[in-house]
Each structure stands twice: as C-alpha cells, then as structure tokens.
Motif scaffolding. Structure first.
Motif, PDB file in Angstrom:
ATOM      1  N   LEU A 292       3.909   2.819  -2.798  1.00 44.61           N
ATOM      2  CA  LEU A 292       4.688   1.839  -2.035  1.00 44.61           C
ATOM      3  C   LEU A 292       3.921   1.376  -0.801  1.00 44.61           C
ATOM      4  N   GLU A 293       3.053   2.223  -0.278  1.00 43.05           N
ATOM      5  CA  GLU A 293       2.160   1.975   0.860  1.00 43.05           C
ATOM      6  C   GLU A 293       2.855   2.016   2.222  1.00 43.05           C
ATOM      7  N   THR A 294       4.037   1.399   2.351  1.00 42.78           N
ATOM      8  CA  THR A 294       4.705   1.359   3.647  1.00 42.78           C
ATOM      9  C   THR A 294       6.207   1.138   3.450  1.00 42.78           C
ATOM     10  N   VAL A 295       6.934   1.094   4.538  1.00 40.76           N
ATOM     11  CA  VAL A 295       8.393   0.893   4.486  1.00 40.76           C
ATOM     12  C   VAL A 295       8.694  -0.591   4.278  1.00 40.76           C
TER      13      VAL A 295
ATOM     14  N   SER B  10       4.212   8.580  -5.890  1.00 40.12           N
ATOM     15  CA  SER B  10       4.057   7.436  -5.008  1.00 40.12           C
ATOM     16  C   SER B  10       3.713   7.924  -3.616  1.00 40.12           C
ATOM     17  N   GLY B  11       3.165   7.020  -2.807  1.00 44.73           N
ATOM     18  CA  GLY B  11       2.775   7.414  -1.464  1.00 44.73           C
ATOM     19  C   GLY B  11       2.910   6.284  -0.464  1.00 44.73           C
ATOM     20  N   ILE B  12       3.019   6.677   0.786  1.00 42.71           N
ATOM     21  CA  ILE B  12       3.047   5.710   1.882  1.00 42.71           C
ATOM     22  C   ILE B  12       2.086   6.158   2.974  1.00 42.71           C
ATOM     23  N   MET B  13       1.704   5.191   3.801  1.00 46.21           N
ATOM     24  CA  MET B  13       0.942   5.453   5.014  1.00 46.21           C
ATOM     25  C   MET B  13       1.900   5.355   6.191  1.00 46.21           C
TER      26      MET B  13
ATOM     27  N   GLN C 256      -1.839   9.423   7.165  1.00 47.19           N
ATOM     28  CA  GLN C 256      -2.045   8.565   8.323  1.00 47.19           C
ATOM     29  C   GLN C 256      -2.844   7.322   7.948  1.00 47.19           C
ATOM     30  N   TYR C 257      -2.345   6.143   8.318  1.00 46.10           N
ATOM     31  CA  TYR C 257      -3.120   4.919   8.144  1.00 46.10           C
ATOM     32  C   TYR C 257      -4.294   4.920   9.117  1.00 46.10           C
TER      33      TYR C 257
ATOM     34  N   THR D 142      -3.955  13.276   4.227  1.00 45.10           N
ATOM     35  CA  THR D 142      -3.482  13.138   2.842  1.00 45.10           C
ATOM     36  C   THR D 142      -3.822  11.751   2.309  1.00 45.10           C
ATOM     37  N   ARG D 143      -4.374  11.723   1.101  1.00 48.27           N
ATOM     38  CA  ARG D 143      -4.640  10.489   0.378  1.00 48.27           C
ATOM     39  C   ARG D 143      -4.149  10.665  -1.054  1.00 48.27           C
TER      40      ARG D 143
END
Length: 319
Positions: free
Chosen positions: A187-190, A224-227, A256-257, A297-298
């Motif tokens: 998803l990458e972000t909110v 899935s993941g987000i920054m 962390q982005y 985390t990546r």
C-alpha cells in the motif's frame, strides 16, 4: 540483492507523471543514529558485487541506496526485478527510473529461473516496475516467471511483489493461478497521502486486490507494507491495519521512509524505534500472522526467514 534483467527496447509509452517531484529540492531532517548503518565490507558482499558486475546486472539496492544492502548481499539474498528498469509511473517516494519502457523479453523468465538456481536460493522474491502500457500489466509475464522457477528450482519458495494492475481486469487472477507462495502488494502509505505520494494508484483498489488473492486461492500467503515518516498520523496507520485485516492479509511490514534525492518527497519525521515496536504490538493484536516493523524494515528484508515463520504461524493455528 535486487537484480534487473535487461529488456529490448520497443514502442515507447509516455508516462502519465513525467517527473518524480513533490517539490524542488525538498529537504529532509538529518538522519538519527538509529537509521545509520555501517558501510558494507564483508567478503560475501564483495562476492555478490562481483557477480553483479561480471554479469552486467543493474541493482535497485545500489540505485536506491538501500540501507540493508550490506547485510543482504553478504547473504546473497536476491530479489529479481522483471520487465525492465523503467516504470510507467512516477511515485514521489521511488527512485526507479520513469520513462518509456522497452518490450518484454520472452526469455526473461528462464533467465530468472537460471539465476535462482545458480545463486542457490531457497526463497526468491520477484518484483517489477509498473507496466501500465501492457494490456495485462505484465500479469502473464509474472506467471511465466513463477512457472519457470518452479520447473528449474522445485524446492525454492516464491514470493512476488506486484504492481496494482490498475484497470487490468483479470490480471490478478492470472498471477494467482500460477500459485506463488507469497503474494505481496504494498500500500506504501495511508490513504490521505496518496495524492502526493502515490498519485497513480488507488488505495481501495489495492486493498481489493489483496482480498481477491485470498478469494482465488486461500492457501497463498498475502503480504503488504507501508512506509512511515511521510506525514501520516498514528490513527491512520492503525486504520490501514484494520483495512488489511478486513482483506485477510497475513503479513504486514512497516519501515521508515528515506528520501532518495531532493527531487523526491521529503522525510517529514523519523519515527522512533519505540514507536515501531508499538505498531508491531498493535498489529499482532489485530490478527496478523507476521509483523515486521522497524526503521530499516523493507518488503524483501529477511524474506526467506519470514516465510518459514509464516508457515509455522499458520500451522500453529491449524493445530
């Protein structure tokens, strides 16, 4: 190690967003101590680097300045990037080149399978650039790559990290039918940050894609993941967790982005290790089988070890 298999040029497609610019010369605050890593110097790292150079391969690890490159290359961990090195989108966080993609290389699935064999990978991750120019978004190419790896390395588990296949009806089903062990789509972000960070995507389309994987084949693990650090609020991160659980997603990553260049979105703040630990604790209470939340985390970091833990977590529930 993220390896891009080169492709042959073909009819160009003009990207929808020609520049990855949130604002010119966006400045991020200085990195805190917990985000710094030592320069890679190990023998394993050098060996992997030599393999990359000798074979004329391009790595996103180097181009994106991934903080985990030393650790991953030392262990010869590999993530193959298929369908070229040029993306049809221009997300504000991503350092992958945007422009006119080349044609698909019909032999690429076999090249990836052979490289997987030569590197002796027990778990392989396959990702790609966005290919909005293709009628299926590259779905069949993903499926062919999965099948080629299965044929060459039957004992290797396969994790894919796909684009969203936006407006490509039936694409997801083609990939899922090839039965990867893990289907990852970030998803990458909110949602509130999509217009600035991921303008070519749609949040709820991505949620639905992950949900659809489970409907097609419940045995496939979804991920899935987000920054964080892009200007999101804590309650928004918690809502993302709820949305992913509503889609029955098994594995969540939060990292962390880090700003690749001044032409990309700035880091709004560095989230502390304690905050990451808090996110991980909450995510487990919401029912994820696996959670990885830390500054470094990546998506593909420790993917092989995490897959084994995913299997064990599911087995424990079944028992």
């Amino acid at each position: 190690m993220v390896v891009i298999v080169d492709t042959v040029s073909a009819t160009p497609v003009r990207p929808r967003h020609p520049e990855k610019v949130n604002r010119p010369d966006a400045l991020s605050p200085p990195k805190p101590d917990w985000i710094r890593v030592r320069a890679p110097t190990t023998r394993g790292y050098a060996d992997t680097r030599n393999i990359v150079k000798e074979n004329g391969l391009v790595t996103v690890c180097e181009e994106a300045g991934c903080p985990n490159i030393g650790e991953c290359w030392d262990k010869k961990h590999a993530t193959f990037m298929i369908m070229g090195d040029t993306c049809t989108r221009a997300c504000a966080f991503c350092n992958v080149k945007t422009g006119m993609p080349g044609a698909l290389d019909a032999n690429e699935p076999e090249y990836v399978a052979e490289a997987t064999f030569k590197l002796g990978l027990k778990h392989v991750v396959v990702t790609s650039v966005d290919r909005d120019d293709l009628t299926d978004g590259g779905a069949e190419h993903f499926a062919r790559t999965i099948r080629a790896i299965r044929a060459r390395c039957p004992e290797t588990s396969i994790e894919i990290l796909t684009p969203d296949f936006l407006r490509k009806d039936g694409a997801l089903e083609v990939v899922a039918a090839a039965k990867p062990d893990v289907f990852n789509h970030n998803l990458e972000t909110v949602p509130s940050r999509y217009l600035n960070v991921r303008p070519g995507a749609r949040y709820f389309h991505s949620i639905r894609l992950l949900q659809r994987v489970k409907e097609v084949d419940p045995s496939i693990f979804t991920k899935s993941g987000i920054m964080v650090g892009l200007g999101e609020e804590r309650h928004e991160v918690l809502q993302v967790m709820d949305d992913l659980r509503s889609a029955d997603v098994d594995f969540l990553t939060i990292g962390q982005y880090l700003q690749p260049t001044r032409k990309h979105h700035a880091v709004m703040r560095y989230v502390t290790p304690d905050e990451f630990a808090g996110y991980e604790k909450v995510a487990y209470t919401k029912g994820f089988l696996m959670v990885s939340a830390s500054p470094l985390t990546r998506s593909s970091h420790h993917a092989g070890e995490d897959f084994a833990r995913l299997q064990a977590a599911r087995a424990a529930i079944i028992r």
